[in-house]
Every structure is written in structure tokens, then in C-alpha cells.
Write a protein that holds these residues in place. Structure first.
Motif, PDB file in Angstrom:
ATOM      1  N   TYR A   1       0.803  -1.225   0.000  1.00  0.00           N
ATOM      2  CA  TYR A   1       0.000   0.000   0.000  1.00  0.00           C
ATOM      3  C   TYR A   1       0.838   1.279   0.000  1.00  0.00           C
ATOM      4  O   TYR A   1       0.331   2.337  -0.384  1.00  0.00           O
ATOM      5  N   ASP A   2       2.076   1.202   0.440  1.00  0.00           N
ATOM      6  CA  ASP A   2       2.936   2.397   0.468  1.00  0.00           C
ATOM      7  C   ASP A   2       4.373   1.989   0.135  1.00  0.00           C
ATOM      8  O   ASP A   2       5.282   2.113   0.961  1.00  0.00           O
ATOM      9  N   PRO A   3       4.605   1.511  -1.079  1.00  0.00           N
ATOM     10  CA  PRO A   3       5.917   0.937  -1.405  1.00  0.00           C
ATOM     11  C   PRO A   3       7.057   1.944  -1.402  1.00  0.00           C
ATOM     12  O   PRO A   3       8.213   1.552  -1.219  1.00  0.00           O
ATOM     13  N   THR A   4       6.769   3.230  -1.571  1.00  0.00           N
ATOM     14  CA  THR A   4       7.846   4.224  -1.609  1.00  0.00           C
ATOM     15  C   THR A   4       8.009   4.965  -0.287  1.00  0.00           C
ATOM     16  O   THR A   4       8.823   5.877  -0.183  1.00  0.00           O
ATOM     17  N   GLY A   5       7.250   4.588   0.738  1.00  0.00           N
ATOM     18  CA  GLY A   5       7.427   5.189   2.061  1.00  0.00           C
ATOM     19  C   GLY A   5       6.961   6.623   2.149  1.00  0.00           C
ATOM     20  O   GLY A   5       7.629   7.469   2.757  1.00  0.00           O
ATOM     21  N   VAL A   6       5.788   6.916   1.582  1.00  0.00           N
ATOM     22  CA  VAL A   6       5.230   8.267   1.677  1.00  0.00           C
ATOM     23  C   VAL A   6       4.882   8.590   3.128  1.00  0.00           C
ATOM     24  O   VAL A   6       5.176   9.681   3.628  1.00  0.00           O
ATOM     25  N   PHE A   7       4.260   7.631   3.806  1.00  0.00           N
ATOM     26  CA  PHE A   7       3.862   7.839   5.208  1.00  0.00           C
ATOM     27  C   PHE A   7       4.966   7.256   6.094  1.00  0.00           C
ATOM     28  O   PHE A   7       4.881   6.136   6.591  1.00  0.00           O
TER      29      PHE A   7
END
Length: 469
Positions: A456-462
Motif C-alpha cells: 500500500y505504500d511501497p515508496t514510504g510516503v507515510f
């Protein structure tokens, strides 16, 4: 960069207010790159879509994160402040409430009470419901109704790619599982649909206070631990508060909580077995008998936070221990802990308190729920212990011995209980100094959370301190 429409929405909701934004915990002084103030879920999604490729993003519901994650937990994050999103609607037939996450707990309680309804939640009325529900949400009604996250039936969530989803047990069920216990790592909750309950017809806040030498205090906590494993009703909410004693070698001990049964007489009959083992004192009972008055008393006189103004700031360090019900704390461990507080605590220059919050015991709804049904990982705790120490004047700088004092207090329990003591920690009492933090917060659920994070957040936005990696 996103579509022209989303870009315009972003500009319309962006407020550069770095210097004006401070953490409730003044031990931290982070500078976000900017703070946005959207008014709708679509505007939240637009901000995320426009900025997620270049910035890390955090949501701020009430700003009460113990380690200032509402400011990003570090410099340079983009903050999405949800304070413009304060709708609370109650479906009269089902009792389900739709609650936007810019609301604070007191305002939720006030709005629900106007409809004769209530929700389990913490006592600090200024805490934002978004962060509260993300990591748990405990209050004195929780043994009766569960944690705040246990009431959630569905959510509206903005994901890292800017899409809007509505996870529930029947849709995006893996995400729904993760959001109830670790939500801040996966998306921004803009509203929840939550089960509410009829407001109790009677409520009171009670307190009994003692000054005790450390050995007697250890015996008292042991007796209380035994007492709560007898047949106590779910309407009984309680905690033991510990503080600095009147003289070296002593501690102050307070039994306090909320009672949601039919009368004070019934409460006293519940408490009698424990009180008979203690030095005699008079109990204090506060409130006019209404549920909302008990919320106001526990919230230091505040329910409507919009009318009361901003919350107070503090400069503090906090830790937590979730004690396993199947491995009760021994008298030896209580003795070591109380002796530490009676001497090291008496001589500490911090303003400190320790709370043994009653999660479990007989008839606890919190612990009746299958541990694997949500990401919240500890459904077997008897107590959640909060260890909290402020600077002497509640202002910066924070003294170094404040860290060593609290760490030593926790160690007095854990080291005496030994390596086999399977305790945990409560993520809503976030501790930036904690070792083995992912196991203590998430236990066996952590590998599944890591897998879902990559989905759900593979690039580490959160991304923030203590976020799922």
C-alpha cells in the motif's frame, strides 16, 4: 505532479506556517516544509497526489503525538492538518456515527451525547480521534465497550498514491485489519463509521488516596492485581496512579476511575474486597451522575475544546509496558519497582507519575476479542503501565536524568520479572528511546504489517519515527 485540478486544490489548501506550529511536547522542535488545511477528503487526496513523489507526508488530527509525529517526527515533512474536518453524524436507527478525524475526543463526546450516544475513548479531551483510533484508544469505558478502534465498522482513507478507498471487513479487508492498530503507516483516515452505545444512565468518577512506604505500596498493588482477576463487572473502569511521596521511602498511591453501573452503592460493594485490605480512607465521588459530566471531569473541566481554546504544552518523556495477564507481576518485582520510585523518584527533579491502567481482568471486552482480528497486537494485557516524567517547569530543556529515571523505573519491573516475561508496549504512548520497539508494539503481527506496507505504500510516503518499515 498530478492533474491541473489537483494542483489548484493543493495551492488553495496550502498554508506555509512552519514557525507557528509547535508540538504539544516541547521536547521536540521539528520544522515541517509546510502545513496544509484541507476541508474535504478530495482535497486531502489532491495534496497527497501532488506531493507524494517528492515529500514524506503525515496527517495531524489533534497534534498530541508523544514524539511529535503530527509535525512529521523529523524536519522536512508535509503535514496535512485535518482540523477543518469536524463533521459528526449519527444514524438514529443503527446508532452508527460518521466522525471526521479533525475532531477531538471531547467534541466527539459532546456531539454524541446530544444524541444520547457514547463511544469508548481516552480521558484527554484535546486528543484528536484520528491518531487515537489509529493505535488503540483506551478509556474507562473500554472494559465495557472495547478500544476506540474496536468500534470501527468502516473508514474513508486516502492512500499513498492519492486514491480514496473505504476499507471494511468486506472490502479491502487486509487494509482494514492494518488500519486498526497501525493506520498512520498506511494512509490518512478522513472519517470513520463507528458503532456507538447508549450513554450510561449513571456515571461517577471515584478516587481513593494513600501515602505509603514502598513495601506497603508493593503489597497494595499485588492485592489490586489479585482483586481485578476476581469477578468484577465490565462497568468498572480503573487505574492506579503513583506519584512522589511526602518523604523519602514513600510513594503516593491513588485508585481512581469511572463507574458506569447503577449507583455509588453498587460501586462501593464492588470495591469493598480490595478496600478492606487497605488502610481506611474516604472515597471521593465526582459529578452530577450524568455520563457527559464524567467526561468533563476526567478532561480537566473541558468537553467542548473549540470553546475552551488550545491545550497546554508540556516537555516530557514517556514509556509504556503492557503486562501479560497470564504472567502476573510478582511481589518481588513490585517491591523493586516501588523502592525505586520511593528513592530515585523522590529525588528526581522531574514532575512524574505512573499509571497502571486496567485493560483486562474478568469481563474485559478488550481482551475478549481475537488477537488476530485487528493489527492491535496485545489482547491479553492486564495493565497498560504509563511512565511519564516532565521537566521541572514543564518547559525545555528536558533534563538528561529524566530519561535515565524513567528507563530505570521500567527496568526495575522488567529485569526482576526476567527474560521470559512477555510484556508489550502501547504505540499511542510512543517512545522514541525504546529498544525492540516493533516487537513490543506489534508482536507477531509485524511481518504481516511489513508485507502490507510494501503493497500500500511501497515508496514510504507515510514515513515517521516508529512507522512500519
Amino acid at each position: 505532479m498530478g492533474s491541473p485540478t489537483s494542483f489548484l486544490l493543493t495551492i488553495a489548501t496550502l498554508v506555509v506556517s512552519v514557525l507557528a506550529d509547535i508540538s504539544v511536547n516541547l521536547r521536540f522542535d521539528f520544522a515541517p516544509v509546510a502545513v496544509t488545511y484541507p476541508s474535504t477528503t478530495e482535497e486531502v487526496a489532491a495534496v497527497v497526489s501532488c506531493t507524494s513523489e517528492s515529500l514524506q507526508i503525515v496527517a495531524r488530527s489533534g497534534g498530541h503525538s508523544y514524539i511529535a509525529n503530527g509535525l512529521g517526527g523529523k524536519n522536512g515533512s508535509l503535514v496535512i492538518d485535518l482540523s477543518n474536518m469536524t463533521r459528526v453524524d449519527v444514524d438514529a436507527s443503527s446508532g452508527t456515527a460518521t466522525i471526521e478525524t479533525g475532531n477531538r475526543l471531547g467534541d466527539v463526546a459532546f456531539a454524541l451525547n446530544n444524541q444520547g450516544r457514547a463511544l469508548p475513548h481516552g480521558t484527554c479531551t484535546y486528543v484528536g480521534i484520528g491518531g487515537h483510533v489509529s493505535g488503540g484508544g483506551f478509556g474507562f469505558t473500554s472494559r465495557m465497550w472495547g478500544l476506540t478502534l474496536d468500534t470501527v465498522q468502516s473508514m474513508t482513507v486516502v492512500l499513498a498514491n492519492g486514491t480514496i478507498v473505504e476499507p471494511s471487513s468486506s472490502s479491502e479487508s487486509d487494509l482494514f485489519w492494518a488500519m486498526r492498530g497501525a493506520a498512520s503507516s498506511f494512509g490518512i483516515i478522513t472519517s470513520i463509521d463507528a458503532e456507538t452505545f447508549p450513554a450510561p444512565s449513571f456515571a461517577t468518577v471515584y478516587a481513593y488516596n494513600w501515602q505509603m512506604n514502598y513495601s506497603d505500596a508493593a503489597a497494595a498493588l499485588t492485592q489490586f492485581q489479585d482483586f481485578v482477576t476476581t469477578d468484577i463487572p465490565p462497568e468498572f473502569g480503573a487505574e492506579i496512579n503513583l506519584g512522589k511521596g511526602d518523604s523519602e521511602g514513600t510513594v503516593s498511591l491513588e485508585l481512581t476511575g469511572g463507574w458506569y453501573g447503577d449507583s455509588i452503592d453498587t460501586l462501593q460493594s464492588v470495591l469493598d474486597p480490595f478496600l478492606q485490605s487497605m488502610p481506611p480512607v474516604d472515597g471521593q465521588f465526582s459529578g452530577n451522575g450524568t455520563y457527559i459530566d464524567s467526561v468533563q471531569i476526567l478532561g480537566d473541566g473541558v468537553v467542548n475544546t473549540k470553546a475552551a481554546g488550545p491545550d497546554k504544552t508540556d516537555t516530557f518523556y514517556a514509556k509504556s509496558l503492557m503486562t501479560p495477564e497470564e504472567q502476573p507481576i510478582t511481589l518481588d518485582a513490585f517491591e523493586a519497582y516501588m523502592k525505586y520510585l520511593a528513592y530515585e523518584g523522590y529525588n528526581s527533579e522531574t514532575n512524574w507519575f505512573m499509571q497502571f491502567e486496567l485493560y483486562g481482568g474478568t469481563n474485559s471486552f478488550i481482551n475478549s476479542i481475537n488477537v488476530d482480528s485487528t493489527a492491535f497486537a496485545t489482547r491479553s494485557a492486564l495493565f497498560t503501565v504509563q511512565l511519564y516524567a516532565s521537566s521541572s517547569n514543564y518547559e525545555p530543556p528536558y533534563p538528561e536524568d529524566g530519561f535515565t529515571f524513567l528507563d530505570g523505573a521500567a527496568d526495575a519491573l522488567t529485569s526482576t520479572m526476567g527474560d521470559g516475561w512477555d510484556y508489550g508496549a502501547y504505540v499511542n504512548y510512543a517512545d522514541d528511546q525504546l529498544e525492540n520497539e516493533y516487537y513490543l508494539y506489534y508482536k507477531s503481527h509485524y511481518p504481516r504489517l511489513v508485507a502490507l506496507k510494501s503493497q500500500y505504500d511501497p515508496t514510504g510516503v507515510f514515513d515517521f519515527p516508529l512507522s512500519i518499515q
